[in-house]
Scaffold this motif. Structure first.
Motif, PDB file in Angstrom:
ATOM      1  N   SER A  13       4.687   7.480   9.075  1.00  0.00           N
ATOM      2  CA  SER A  13       5.394   8.697   9.497  1.00  0.00           C
ATOM      3  C   SER A  13       4.531   9.941   9.350  1.00  0.00           C
ATOM      4  CB  SER A  13       6.696   8.857   8.711  1.00  0.00           C
ATOM      5  OG  SER A  13       6.412   8.913   7.324  1.00  0.00           O
ATOM      6  N   SER A  14       3.498   9.869   8.522  1.00  0.00           N
ATOM      7  CA  SER A  14       2.583  11.004   8.345  1.00  0.00           C
ATOM      8  C   SER A  14       1.589  11.103   9.506  1.00  0.00           C
ATOM      9  CB  SER A  14       1.805  10.840   7.039  1.00  0.00           C
ATOM     10  OG  SER A  14       0.968   9.685   7.117  1.00  0.00           O
ATOM     11  N   GLY A  15       1.588  10.094  10.401  1.00  0.00           N
ATOM     12  CA  GLY A  15       0.618  10.051  11.491  1.00  0.00           C
ATOM     13  C   GLY A  15      -0.612   9.231  11.136  1.00  0.00           C
ATOM     14  N   GLU A  16      -0.738   8.869   9.882  1.00  0.00           N
ATOM     15  CA  GLU A  16      -1.870   8.079   9.403  1.00  0.00           C
ATOM     16  C   GLU A  16      -1.799   6.659   9.970  1.00  0.00           C
ATOM     17  OE1 GLU A  16      -3.566   6.670   5.017  1.00  0.00           O
ATOM     18  OE2 GLU A  16      -1.769   7.894   5.153  1.00  0.00           O
ATOM     19  N   HIS A  17      -2.959   6.079  10.312  1.00  0.00           N
ATOM     20  CA  HIS A  17      -3.055   4.702  10.791  1.00  0.00           C
ATOM     21  C   HIS A  17      -3.769   3.888   9.722  1.00  0.00           C
ATOM     22  CE1 HIS A  17      -1.780   5.669  14.893  1.00  0.00           C
ATOM     23  NE2 HIS A  17      -2.436   6.803  14.692  1.00  0.00           N
ATOM     24  N   VAL A  18      -3.219   2.747   9.376  1.00  0.00           N
ATOM     25  CA  VAL A  18      -3.790   1.886   8.348  1.00  0.00           C
ATOM     26  C   VAL A  18      -3.924   0.488   8.938  1.00  0.00           C
ATOM     27  CG1 VAL A  18      -3.483   0.976   6.016  1.00  0.00           C
ATOM     28  CG2 VAL A  18      -2.591   3.230   6.582  1.00  0.00           C
ATOM     29  N   THR A  19      -5.094  -0.138   8.754  1.00  0.00           N
ATOM     30  CA  THR A  19      -5.290  -1.521   9.202  1.00  0.00           C
ATOM     31  C   THR A  19      -5.145  -2.432   7.997  1.00  0.00           C
ATOM     32  OG1 THR A  19      -6.771  -0.776  10.960  1.00  0.00           O
ATOM     33  CG2 THR A  19      -6.877  -3.100  10.354  1.00  0.00           C
ATOM     34  N   VAL A  20      -4.281  -3.443   8.137  1.00  0.00           N
ATOM     35  CA  VAL A  20      -3.967  -4.339   7.018  1.00  0.00           C
ATOM     36  C   VAL A  20      -4.032  -5.790   7.471  1.00  0.00           C
ATOM     37  CG1 VAL A  20      -2.502  -2.622   5.867  1.00  0.00           C
ATOM     38  CG2 VAL A  20      -1.484  -4.210   7.507  1.00  0.00           C
ATOM     39  N   MET A  69       0.821  -1.198   0.000  1.00  0.00           N
ATOM     40  CA  MET A  69       0.000   0.000   0.000  1.00  0.00           C
ATOM     41  C   MET A  69       0.858   1.251   0.000  1.00  0.00           C
ATOM     42  SD  MET A  69      -2.857   1.002   2.735  1.00  0.00           S
ATOM     43  CE  MET A  69      -3.922   2.351   2.371  1.00  0.00           C
ATOM     44  N   CYS A  70       1.981   1.215   0.725  1.00  0.00           N
ATOM     45  CA  CYS A  70       2.820   2.405   0.849  1.00  0.00           C
ATOM     46  C   CYS A  70       4.101   2.278   0.035  1.00  0.00           C
ATOM     47  CB  CYS A  70       3.187   2.639   2.304  1.00  0.00           C
ATOM     48  SG  CYS A  70       1.739   2.937   3.317  1.00  0.00           S
ATOM     49  N   SER A  71       4.194   1.266  -0.812  1.00  0.00           N
ATOM     50  CA  SER A  71       5.455   0.998  -1.494  1.00  0.00           C
ATOM     51  C   SER A  71       5.860   2.107  -2.460  1.00  0.00           C
ATOM     52  CB  SER A  71       5.380  -0.331  -2.237  1.00  0.00           C
ATOM     53  OG  SER A  71       4.372  -0.262  -3.231  1.00  0.00           O
ATOM     54  N   ASN A  72       4.926   2.887  -2.962  1.00  0.00           N
ATOM     55  CA  ASN A  72       5.271   3.951  -3.903  1.00  0.00           C
ATOM     56  C   ASN A  72       5.147   5.342  -3.285  1.00  0.00           C
ATOM     57  OD1 ASN A  72       5.806   2.160  -5.992  1.00  0.00           O
ATOM     58  ND2 ASN A  72       3.637   2.024  -6.511  1.00  0.00           N
ATOM     59  N   SER A  73       5.125   5.404  -1.978  1.00  0.00           N
ATOM     60  CA  SER A  73       4.985   6.698  -1.327  1.00  0.00           C
ATOM     61  C   SER A  73       6.225   6.991  -0.507  1.00  0.00           C
ATOM     62  CB  SER A  73       3.748   6.716  -0.439  1.00  0.00           C
ATOM     63  OG  SER A  73       3.951   5.857   0.669  1.00  0.00           O
ATOM     64  N   ASN A  74       6.298   8.182   0.039  1.00  0.00           N
ATOM     65  CA  ASN A  74       7.417   8.566   0.885  1.00  0.00           C
ATOM     66  C   ASN A  74       7.057   8.440   2.356  1.00  0.00           C
ATOM     67  OD1 ASN A  74       9.182   9.148  -1.198  1.00  0.00           O
ATOM     68  ND2 ASN A  74       8.289  11.172  -1.485  1.00  0.00           N
ATOM     69  N   LYS A  75       6.110   7.592   2.669  1.00  0.00           N
ATOM     70  CA  LYS A  75       5.679   7.398   4.047  1.00  0.00           C
ATOM     71  C   LYS A  75       6.402   6.185   4.618  1.00  0.00           C
ATOM     72  CE  LYS A  75       1.092   9.120   2.927  1.00  0.00           C
ATOM     73  NZ  LYS A  75      -0.318   8.744   2.775  1.00  0.00           N
ATOM     74  N   GLU A 101      -9.959 -11.511  15.697  1.00  0.00           N
ATOM     75  CA  GLU A 101      -9.840 -12.897  15.222  1.00  0.00           C
ATOM     76  C   GLU A 101      -9.241 -12.956  13.823  1.00  0.00           C
ATOM     77  OE1 GLU A 101     -13.213 -15.449  15.493  1.00  0.00           O
ATOM     78  OE2 GLU A 101     -13.756 -14.690  17.479  1.00  0.00           O
ATOM     79  N   GLN A 102      -9.412 -11.892  13.048  1.00  0.00           N
ATOM     80  CA  GLN A 102      -8.894 -11.874  11.683  1.00  0.00           C
ATOM     81  C   GLN A 102      -7.378 -11.690  11.649  1.00  0.00           C
ATOM     82  OE1 GLN A 102     -11.489  -9.896  12.686  1.00  0.00           O
ATOM     83  NE2 GLN A 102     -13.140 -11.065  11.741  1.00  0.00           N
ATOM     84  N   GLY A 103      -6.763 -11.348  12.772  1.00  0.00           N
ATOM     85  CA  GLY A 103      -5.314 -11.196  12.834  1.00  0.00           C
ATOM     86  C   GLY A 103      -4.795  -9.962  12.121  1.00  0.00           C
ATOM     87  N   GLU A 104      -5.603  -8.929  12.034  1.00  0.00           N
ATOM     88  CA  GLU A 104      -5.189  -7.707  11.343  1.00  0.00           C
ATOM     89  C   GLU A 104      -4.097  -6.971  12.124  1.00  0.00           C
ATOM     90  OE1 GLU A 104      -9.362  -6.479   9.227  1.00  0.00           O
ATOM     91  OE2 GLU A 104      -9.111  -6.092  11.358  1.00  0.00           O
ATOM     92  N   VAL A 105      -3.383  -6.126  11.422  1.00  0.00           N
ATOM     93  CA  VAL A 105      -2.298  -5.351  12.001  1.00  0.00           C
ATOM     94  C   VAL A 105      -2.563  -3.879  11.742  1.00  0.00           C
ATOM     95  CG1 VAL A 105       0.189  -4.886  11.896  1.00  0.00           C
ATOM     96  CG2 VAL A 105      -0.659  -7.221  11.596  1.00  0.00           C
ATOM     97  N   SER A 110       5.448   2.187  13.305  1.00  0.00           N
ATOM     98  CA  SER A 110       5.197   1.087  14.234  1.00  0.00           C
ATOM     99  C   SER A 110       4.094   0.189  13.687  1.00  0.00           C
ATOM    100  CB  SER A 110       4.801   1.621  15.613  1.00  0.00           C
ATOM    101  OG  SER A 110       3.535   2.256  15.548  1.00  0.00           O
ATOM    102  N   THR A 111       4.049  -1.021  14.227  1.00  0.00           N
ATOM    103  CA  THR A 111       2.969  -1.953  13.919  1.00  0.00           C
ATOM    104  C   THR A 111       2.447  -2.521  15.227  1.00  0.00           C
ATOM    105  OG1 THR A 111       4.466  -3.832  13.703  1.00  0.00           O
ATOM    106  CG2 THR A 111       3.956  -2.620  11.691  1.00  0.00           C
ATOM    107  N   GLN A 112       1.167  -2.876  15.229  1.00  0.00           N
ATOM    108  CA  GLN A 112       0.571  -3.438  16.443  1.00  0.00           C
ATOM    109  C   GLN A 112      -0.596  -4.316  16.030  1.00  0.00           C
ATOM    110  OE1 GLN A 112      -0.333  -0.576  19.492  1.00  0.00           O
ATOM    111  NE2 GLN A 112      -1.942  -1.849  20.356  1.00  0.00           N
ATOM    112  N   SER A 113      -0.697  -5.476  16.668  1.00  0.00           N
ATOM    113  CA  SER A 113      -1.825  -6.365  16.417  1.00  0.00           C
ATOM    114  C   SER A 113      -3.101  -5.673  16.874  1.00  0.00           C
ATOM    115  CB  SER A 113      -1.645  -7.682  17.172  1.00  0.00           C
ATOM    116  OG  SER A 113      -2.839  -8.445  17.080  1.00  0.00           O
ATOM    117  N   THR A 114      -4.178  -5.854  16.103  1.00  0.00           N
ATOM    118  CA  THR A 114      -5.465  -5.270  16.492  1.00  0.00           C
ATOM    119  C   THR A 114      -6.173  -6.152  17.508  1.00  0.00           C
ATOM    120  OG1 THR A 114      -6.609  -6.364  14.670  1.00  0.00           O
ATOM    121  CG2 THR A 114      -5.774  -4.125  14.268  1.00  0.00           C
ATOM    122  N   GLY A 115      -5.692  -7.392  17.686  1.00  0.00           N
ATOM    123  CA  GLY A 115      -6.305  -8.299  18.655  1.00  0.00           C
ATOM    124  C   GLY A 115      -7.591  -8.929  18.155  1.00  0.00           C
TER     125      GLY A 115
END
Length: 171
Positions: free
Chosen positions: A27-34, A1-7, A18-22, A11-16
């Protein structure tokens, strides 16, 4: 998702869930669930410290001779060395096996040896708890490749011999 950006990923954190999302914080302050996070790390050797030494224009790293000598009595090993491989030509390798073997050889040559570096280093990657691979030489999609997929038995032994209904294919 961020491979072509300068972001950058901060950090990463488990969402806890059942789907195991992260949840990924950028660096922009944006939070993305993947669903998955792929980390790809590359490096460039620091070559500014070797003033007067030849640095390879394309591959980076200090150009060394067959004995890993950059100039008289100055040796370079590991990913900072751009060496001549008798099989694959001039190259620079960023793998643990190469760093260990070239470091030992450079040390031996510093102590009076004159052994050329001819090691074909291996490398590996663990892709998950049960999947990984090992390779040797140069992995490039333009080259012929032989792949052997094998499974460990319950004792951790790998049988890489084909079964009666299996064939190895070159690709």
């Amino acid at each position: 998702m961020c491979s072509n950006s300068n972001k950058a990923v901060v950090s990463t954190q488990s969402t806890g869930t059942e789907q195991g999302e992260v949840e990924v914080t950028l660096s922009s302050g944006e939070h993305v669930t993947v669903d998955h996070v792929l980390v790809a790390v590359g490096l460039q050797p620091t070559v500014e410290i070797g003033e007067g030494l030849e640095v390879h224009g394309e591959l980076g790293g200090y150009v060394v001779n067959a004995e890993l000598e950059a100039r008289s009595n100055l040796y370079v090993a590991g990913d900072a060395a751009c060496f001549y491989d008798p099989v694959l030509g001039r190259r620079r390798v960023e793998h643990h096996d190469h760093a260990v073997v070239s470091g030992k050889l450079a040390g031996s040559n510093m102590a009076g040896g004159s052994t050329p570096y001819q090691h074909q280093s291996m490398f590996w990657s663990d892709l998950g708890p049960r999947i990984g691979y090992e390779a040797i030489g140069l992995v490039d999609a333009s080259l012929p490749t032989v792949g052997i997929w094998a499974q460990q038995d319950s004792e951790g032994t790998v049988d890489a011999e084909p079964g009666e209904n299996e064939k190895y294919e070159k690709g």
